[in-house]
Design a protein around this motif. Structure first.
Motif, PDB file in Angstrom:
ATOM      1  N   LYS A 191      71.031  89.409  12.858  1.00  0.00           N
ATOM      2  CA  LYS A 191      69.550  89.314  12.480  1.00  0.00           C
ATOM      3  C   LYS A 191      68.262  89.718  13.764  1.00  0.00           C
ATOM      4  O   LYS A 191      66.884  90.031  13.710  1.00  0.00           O
ATOM      5  N   PHE A 192      68.870  89.110  14.852  1.00  0.00           N
ATOM      6  CA  PHE A 192      68.295  89.227  16.475  1.00  0.00           C
ATOM      7  C   PHE A 192      69.263  90.110  16.991  1.00  0.00           C
ATOM      8  O   PHE A 192      68.937  89.526  18.409  1.00  0.00           O
ATOM      9  N   PRO A 193      68.598  91.360  17.241  1.00  0.00           N
ATOM     10  CA  PRO A 193      68.838  92.488  18.224  1.00  0.00           C
ATOM     11  C   PRO A 193      68.684  91.984  19.569  1.00  0.00           C
ATOM     12  O   PRO A 193      69.536  92.250  20.425  1.00  0.00           O
ATOM     13  N   GLU A 194      67.065  90.588  19.609  1.00  0.00           N
ATOM     14  CA  GLU A 194      67.586  91.170  21.294  1.00  0.00           C
ATOM     15  C   GLU A 194      68.290  89.557  22.072  1.00  0.00           C
ATOM     16  O   GLU A 194      67.954  89.633  22.883  1.00  0.00           O
ATOM     17  N   LEU A 195      68.720  89.551  20.977  1.00  0.00           N
ATOM     18  CA  LEU A 195      69.844  87.644  21.888  1.00  0.00           C
ATOM     19  C   LEU A 195      70.359  88.568  22.724  1.00  0.00           C
ATOM     20  O   LEU A 195      70.408  87.825  23.736  1.00  0.00           O
ATOM     21  N   LYS A 196      71.028  89.954  22.819  1.00  0.00           N
ATOM     22  CA  LYS A 196      71.320  90.573  23.876  1.00  0.00           C
ATOM     23  C   LYS A 196      71.346  90.113  25.258  1.00  0.00           C
ATOM     24  O   LYS A 196      71.593  90.372  26.574  1.00  0.00           O
ATOM     25  N   ASN A 197      69.444  90.555  25.113  1.00  0.00           N
ATOM     26  CA  ASN A 197      68.612  90.269  26.442  1.00  0.00           C
ATOM     27  C   ASN A 197      68.671  88.756  26.755  1.00  0.00           C
ATOM     28  O   ASN A 197      67.384  88.987  28.227  1.00  0.00           O
ATOM     29  N   HIS A 198      69.229  87.659  26.265  1.00  0.00           N
ATOM     30  CA  HIS A 198      68.996  86.777  26.615  1.00  0.00           C
ATOM     31  C   HIS A 198      70.226  86.594  26.136  1.00  0.00           C
ATOM     32  O   HIS A 198      69.876  84.674  26.247  1.00  0.00           O
ATOM     33  N   LEU A 199      71.171  86.056  26.859  1.00  0.00           N
ATOM     34  CA  LEU A 199      73.365  85.907  26.138  1.00  0.00           C
ATOM     35  C   LEU A 199      72.545  85.099  27.668  1.00  0.00           C
ATOM     36  O   LEU A 199      73.710  83.582  27.323  1.00  0.00           O
ATOM     37  N   GLU A 200      72.417  85.318  28.986  1.00  0.00           N
ATOM     38  CA  GLU A 200      72.440  83.749  29.519  1.00  0.00           C
ATOM     39  C   GLU A 200      71.568  81.996  28.908  1.00  0.00           C
ATOM     40  O   GLU A 200      72.805  81.427  29.704  1.00  0.00           O
ATOM     41  N   TRP A 201      70.894  82.721  28.761  1.00  0.00           N
ATOM     42  CA  TRP A 201      70.042  81.556  27.463  1.00  0.00           C
ATOM     43  C   TRP A 201      71.067  80.605  26.448  1.00  0.00           C
ATOM     44  O   TRP A 201      70.695  79.854  26.628  1.00  0.00           O
ATOM     45  N   ILE A 202      71.404  81.373  25.712  1.00  0.00           N
ATOM     46  CA  ILE A 202      73.025  81.700  24.865  1.00  0.00           C
ATOM     47  C   ILE A 202      73.634  80.584  25.109  1.00  0.00           C
ATOM     48  O   ILE A 202      74.253  79.579  24.089  1.00  0.00           O
ATOM     49  N   ILE A 203      74.511  81.334  26.099  1.00  0.00           N
ATOM     50  CA  ILE A 203      75.682  81.076  27.128  1.00  0.00           C
ATOM     51  C   ILE A 203      75.454  79.744  27.536  1.00  0.00           C
ATOM     52  O   ILE A 203      75.665  78.651  27.022  1.00  0.00           O
ATOM     53  N   PHE A 204      74.302  79.560  27.906  1.00  0.00           N
ATOM     54  CA  PHE A 204      73.605  78.232  28.645  1.00  0.00           C
ATOM     55  C   PHE A 204      73.407  77.227  27.574  1.00  0.00           C
ATOM     56  O   PHE A 204      74.129  75.211  27.434  1.00  0.00           O
ATOM     57  N   LEU A 205      72.925  77.506  26.476  1.00  0.00           N
ATOM     58  CA  LEU A 205      73.103  76.905  25.440  1.00  0.00           C
ATOM     59  C   LEU A 205      74.290  76.019  24.818  1.00  0.00           C
ATOM     60  O   LEU A 205      74.529  74.889  23.910  1.00  0.00           O
ATOM     61  N   ILE A 206      75.153  76.900  24.792  1.00  0.00           N
ATOM     62  CA  ILE A 206      76.044  76.571  24.627  1.00  0.00           C
ATOM     63  C   ILE A 206      77.124  75.525  24.610  1.00  0.00           C
ATOM     64  O   ILE A 206      77.610  74.499  25.162  1.00  0.00           O
ATOM     65  N   VAL A 207      76.860  75.753  25.859  1.00  0.00           N
ATOM     66  CA  VAL A 207      77.557  75.039  27.249  1.00  0.00           C
ATOM     67  C   VAL A 207      76.623  73.739  26.883  1.00  0.00           C
ATOM     68  O   VAL A 207      77.503  72.473  26.447  1.00  0.00           O
ATOM     69  N   LEU A 208      75.244  73.397  26.932  1.00  0.00           N
ATOM     70  CA  LEU A 208      74.973  72.147  26.176  1.00  0.00           C
ATOM     71  C   LEU A 208      75.437  71.575  25.391  1.00  0.00           C
ATOM     72  O   LEU A 208      75.468  70.240  24.812  1.00  0.00           O
ATOM     73  N   MET A 209      75.911  72.168  24.358  1.00  0.00           N
ATOM     74  CA  MET A 209      76.430  71.858  22.892  1.00  0.00           C
ATOM     75  C   MET A 209      77.456  70.944  23.474  1.00  0.00           C
ATOM     76  O   MET A 209      77.901  70.243  22.734  1.00  0.00           O
ATOM     77  N   THR A 210      78.596  71.725  23.885  1.00  0.00           N
ATOM     78  CA  THR A 210      79.776  71.632  24.085  1.00  0.00           C
ATOM     79  C   THR A 210      79.973  70.803  25.135  1.00  0.00           C
ATOM     80  O   THR A 210      80.843  69.803  25.025  1.00  0.00           O
ATOM     81  N   THR A 211      78.693  70.113  25.840  1.00  0.00           N
ATOM     82  CA  THR A 211      79.047  68.945  26.568  1.00  0.00           C
ATOM     83  C   THR A 211      79.318  67.207  25.858  1.00  0.00           C
ATOM     84  O   THR A 211      79.199  66.605  26.276  1.00  0.00           O
ATOM     85  N   PHE A 212      78.225  67.697  24.098  1.00  0.00           N
ATOM     86  CA  PHE A 212      78.384  66.524  23.570  1.00  0.00           C
ATOM     87  C   PHE A 212      79.946  65.844  23.593  1.00  0.00           C
ATOM     88  O   PHE A 212      79.893  64.587  23.162  1.00  0.00           O
TER      89      PHE A 212
END
Length: 215
Positions: A180-201
């Motif tokens: 749906k959002f092919p540009e995700l690959k260009n911002h993968l560091e931010w996505i991983i960062f968000l996942i890390v934040l989510m897994t701190t919960f």
């Protein structure tokens, strides 16, 4: 050429794993997933972010593995996650008493095992499903199940259900979001960062559980 320490440091960066290992990436993913759920030292490995990234790069994984459908890739990962939990179960079954007596080290903290046991005692075998989405619990839940001698057939039922739900939900999320959002690959560091934040919960959740169960 990278030495062991360099590779160890980069294991926390799923993007690096995909770009550095290329055609062998799937095998690295399988090794990490197995280690994270099969050995008590695997609790620090990036399981969630790695599976999500695997979903984003799903087409590449398929091309590099005999062009099998992405559905098959997920099943392979789920199968290895199941095997990892079986390894964790037998580790707990054979050396559970020893682990509770083992002194703390850099890679082993007895408190993690105790908290996981309290978590398991509260939620019983369903903890095997819930723990898949909780860092640290994902590693220690099967070890605790083995240590307290949970019936292996019952263990396997929840082990399989948990592995399938975990792998399919996270990998498909990354796969279809990339569609749906092919540009995700260009911002993968931010996505991983968000996942890390989510897994701190879950870590905060762990502390809350610990306080409740110790009352």
């Amino acid at each position: 050429m990278l030495n062991f320490w360099d590779i160890f440091q980069h294991l926390f960066n799923p993007r690096w794993i995909f770009f550095y290992f290329g055609n062998t990436t799937l095998f690295i993913i399988l090794a990490i997933i197995f280690a994270e759920t099969g050995f008590f030292i695997g609790f620090f490995l990036p399981g969630d972010s790695l599976l999500f990234t695997a979903g984003i790069f799903g087409e590449d994984l398929c091309k590099n593995f005999y062009n099998v459908p992405f559905f098959v890739i997920i099943l392979i990962v789920a199968f290895v996650a199941i095997l990892g939990n079986i390894q964790g179960y037998w580790l707990g079954y054979k050396s559970g008493k020893f682990l509770y007596k083992k002194k703390d080290s850099f890679l082993f903290k007895k408190k993690h095992l105790i908290i996981a046991k309290l978590f398991y005692n509260k939620y019983k075998t369903t903890a095997l499903i819930m723990s898949r989405f909780l860092p640290m619990f994902r590693t220690f839940a099967p070890i605790v199940a083995g240590a307290i001698r949970v019936d292996f057939k019952k263990f396997m039922i929840y082990n399989i259900i948990g592995a399938l739900i975990w792998t399919f939900s996270i990998m498909l999320s990354g796969h279809y979001l990339d569609k749906k959002f092919p540009e995700l690959k260009n911002h993968l560091e931010w996505i991983i960062f968000l996942i890390v934040l989510m897994t701190t919960f879950p870590l905060l959740f762990k502390i809350k559980i610990r306080k409740k169960l110790l009352i």
